[in-house]
Design an enzyme around this catalytic site. Structure first.
Site, PDB file in Angstrom:
ATOM      1  N   ASP A 183     -17.454  47.439   5.252  1.00 11.27           N
ATOM      2  CA  ASP A 183     -18.825  46.969   5.112  1.00 11.27           C
ATOM      3  C   ASP A 183     -19.620  47.635   6.236  1.00 11.27           C
ATOM      4  OD1 ASP A 183     -21.054  45.429   4.369  1.00 11.27           O
ATOM      5  OD2 ASP A 183     -20.500  43.827   5.734  1.00 11.27           O
ATOM      6  N   ASP A 213     -23.057  46.150   7.905  1.00 12.88           N
ATOM      7  CA  ASP A 213     -23.637  45.216   8.867  1.00 12.88           C
ATOM      8  C   ASP A 213     -22.575  44.287   9.442  1.00 12.88           C
ATOM      9  OD1 ASP A 213     -26.492  45.940   8.570  1.00 12.88           O
ATOM     10  OD2 ASP A 213     -26.173  45.247   6.511  1.00 12.88           O
ATOM     11  N   ASP A 232     -17.292  41.208   7.372  1.00  8.94           N
ATOM     12  CA  ASP A 232     -17.512  40.012   8.198  1.00  8.94           C
ATOM     13  C   ASP A 232     -17.695  38.757   7.361  1.00  8.94           C
ATOM     14  OD1 ASP A 232     -20.234  41.199   7.506  1.00  8.94           O
ATOM     15  OD2 ASP A 232     -20.853  39.292   8.393  1.00  8.94           O
TER      16      ASP A 232
END
Length: 602
Positions: free
Chosen positions: A155, A157, A440
């Site tokens: 990912d 961010d 996250d």
């Protein structure tokens, strides 16, 4: 202190404490309550303790509340077996007098055990032993052999790009002003500034009651962590609100992706400003006795936070000042180059737009960052990307404009938008445990990949760095060890039910609650650790263990391990299993891994 020294220390301490504890109890009992019929055993006890011999040799004497000490059958008092007939041989008068146990004052006995535990806990934590956890460790929930991983996915961010806390303040302020100006909320809400470290990831929000809270893995609300606005809700009121219990039914807690009909769980780092704004707005209405619908407030705050992303405010701030907002970009560069140089295939799947990702990656990795990646996918619309086959892939040209050609392959050097995992798997053939994907968000990034597709998953949990620093403090180590010891005492001594003993046990229970509060406040004074309630794992922890094979504070933790390294999860005993390491037996608590086990944590 080395692991070997701790091992020797713990073994010696255990042997010493087992003998010393029994000796003290017996000496106290005999000294306090006079002679038994025969003085012989009393003298022997004193002599044995003074000479440092093992008191286990004093057969036939047992303190109340302590485990029975095995004894050999006395030749003067035994049963003889002859077929099915038993012959009881009665002891003589002098023998009966010899075996009469002294009467023990339960209150004095309980406090003697308490004080002994206090001394032992102090000795359990040698100087310098607390600083054992390394915040750069990768923790394993499942066995993972990196030698078998050929493809690494990321990912963007809070995975490749970590952001400073300044971003949280900007998101909060912009959403708050949007709430006032566009949704016409009272101007008084504008006076509420962002409160750093108020909220924590993984909390639940009761949409209809307007309550923010922490829930454990068994769906129980942790009392003392329920907030209406910025004020804690008394435990009695919480129980009344939830029908006399602090349990929340499964169907109300959350659905698969963290949102149920009653509760919403906030699982990503971006949600912390949203929780804080919800608390501030609730606080304003409650403080000013203004009637409002918490359900409407929840929707409006969610929309206001969403507008920060949809209108591109966040992307604009970061792109205008990359150095201010992006942290540790050099570590991202090092990880990606290391993987690529070892022949690993890399891919990126993010919900962020290409212009934003491109500028950030150029800042962290360099203008040729796309050469490191075999596939780049932006605006993927996760989690739908992983569980739906509705959207096709679209290719972007060098200017970021959409192209109309049919996608028959996913090629290196190209950038793709939207798409779905089913076409991704068909076009790449990247299936199963040879793929390791990092993200996250436990739901949007990892859940489907783990449960539906069999990829390996790695969770990025930035909070680990802060929590590790707390765990490494002497205050935490001493406090937790004594808390476990006291819990063990309560468990073992609860059979004492006379009025004096009950008062002692109540004092211990009160101290236990105080210790729990102190331990919680070391992490966050409002909600405590994101990983534990008082002793149970949190709902967040449960999902972390279920949806991730490994977890770490940042992807830079990969730099500490060889790419053929195998991560082995530590075997922790189930409640019905005997621990395979030295336990805290001397504290009376049979369920907590001993300090020696801590020494193996990097």
């Amino acid at each position: 202190m080395s692991c070997q020294k701790i091992r020797k220390f713990s073994h010696a301490l255990l042997q010493k404490s087992k003998a010393a504890s029994l000796c003290r109890v017996l000496k106290t009992s005999v000294a306090s309550y006079g002679n038994v019929a025969s003085r012989g055993p009393t003298n022997q006890i004193g002599k044995c303790c003074e000479n440092g011999q093992s008191c286990g040799s004093n057969s036939g004497i047992q303190a109340t509340g302590s485990p029975a000490i095995p004894t050999s059958p006395s030749p003067a008092n035994h049963r003889q077996v002859a077929g099915k007939k038993f012959k009881e041989v009665s002891p003589t008068f002098s023998e009966r007098a010899f075996t009469t146990a002294p009467k023990i004052d339960s209150k004095m006995y309980l406090w003697s055990r308490y004080n002994e535990m206090k001394r032992l806990v102090h000795d359990l934590i040698p100087p310098g032993v607390c600083n054992l956890l390394n915040p750069s460790t990768i923790y394993a929930n499942n066995e993972v052999d990196l030698d078998k991983v050929e493809i690494y996915g990321f990912d963007y961010d809070y995975t490749l790009a970590l952001y400073s806390n300044t971003l949280d303040t900007m998101i909060y302020n912009t959403a708050r002003d949007f709430l006032v100006k566009h949704y016409k909320y009272p101007e008084g809400i504008s006076k509420y500034d962002y409160i750093p470290n108020f909220a924590a990831r993984g909390l639940h929000y009761d949409i209809q009651k307007g309550l923010l809270m922490k829930i454990d893995a068994f769906h129980y609300i942790q009392l003392g962590t329920v907030y209406r606005g910025l004020n804690p809700v008394p435990d009695e009121e919480v129980l009344e609100l939830y029908g006399g219990t602090n349990h929340v039914p499964l169907e109300e807690v959350s659905g698969f992706y963290g949102k149920g009909p009653v509760m919403k769980q906030f699982m990503d780092v971006f949600s912390i400003p949203e929780m804080t704004l919800l608390a501030a707005a609730n606080d304003y209405f409650n403080s000013n006795d203004i009637e409002y619908d918490p359900g409407h407030l929840y929707k409006d705050v969610s929309d206001a936070i969403g507008m920060v992303h949809i209108k591109g405010y966040m992307y604009k701030w970061i792109m205008q000042d990359l150095e201010k907002y992006i942290l540790r970009g050099d570590e991202t560069y090092a990880v990606l180059h290391r993987l690529a140089s070892h022949g690993k295939k890399l891919f990126l799947i993010t919900n962020s737009p290409f212009s934003f990702v491109d500028k950030g990656m150029k800042y962290m990795v360099g203008k040729d960052w796309r050469d490191l990646f075999d596939i780049v996918i932006v605006q993927a619309d996760k989690p739908h990307f992983f569980n739906s086959c509705g959207k096709p892939f679209r290719r972007l040209d060098s200017n970021g404009d959409l192209q109309w050609d049919k996608i028959k392959s996913l090629d290196k050097g190209q950038v793709y938008k939207q798409g779905n995992l089913f076409d991704f798997l068909r076009l790449t053939g990247w299936r199963g445990s040879k793929v390791l994907y990092f993200g996250d968000h436990l739901y949007s990034d990892l859940a489907d990949l783990m449960l539906r597709h069999g990829w390996r998953t790695g969770a990025i949990v930035p909070e680990l760095e802060v929590e590790t620093r707390v765990v490494n403090t002497e205050q935490y180590a001493q406090g937790l060890t004594w808390l476990q010891a006291l819990t063990g005492l309560l468990e073992r001594m609860q059979m004492h039910r006379d009025p004096e003993s009950k008062k002692v046990l109540q004092d211990w229970l009160k101290e236990r609650e105080e210790l729990r509060a102190v331990t919680k406040n070391l992490f966050n004074p409002h909600f405590g650790s994101i990983f534990r309630t008082c002793h149970n794992p949190t709902y967040f922890s449960r999902r972390l263990c279920r949806f991730s094979d490994v977890y770490m504070a940042s992807i830079s933790c990969l730099l500490n391990y060889d790419l053929s390294y195998t991560f082995y999860p530590r075997r922790t005993p189930l409640q019905h299993e005997a621990p395979l390491w030295m336990d805290q037996l001397c504290t009376g608590c049979m369920k907590t891994p001993f300090l020696e086990e801590m020494a193996h944590i990097r």
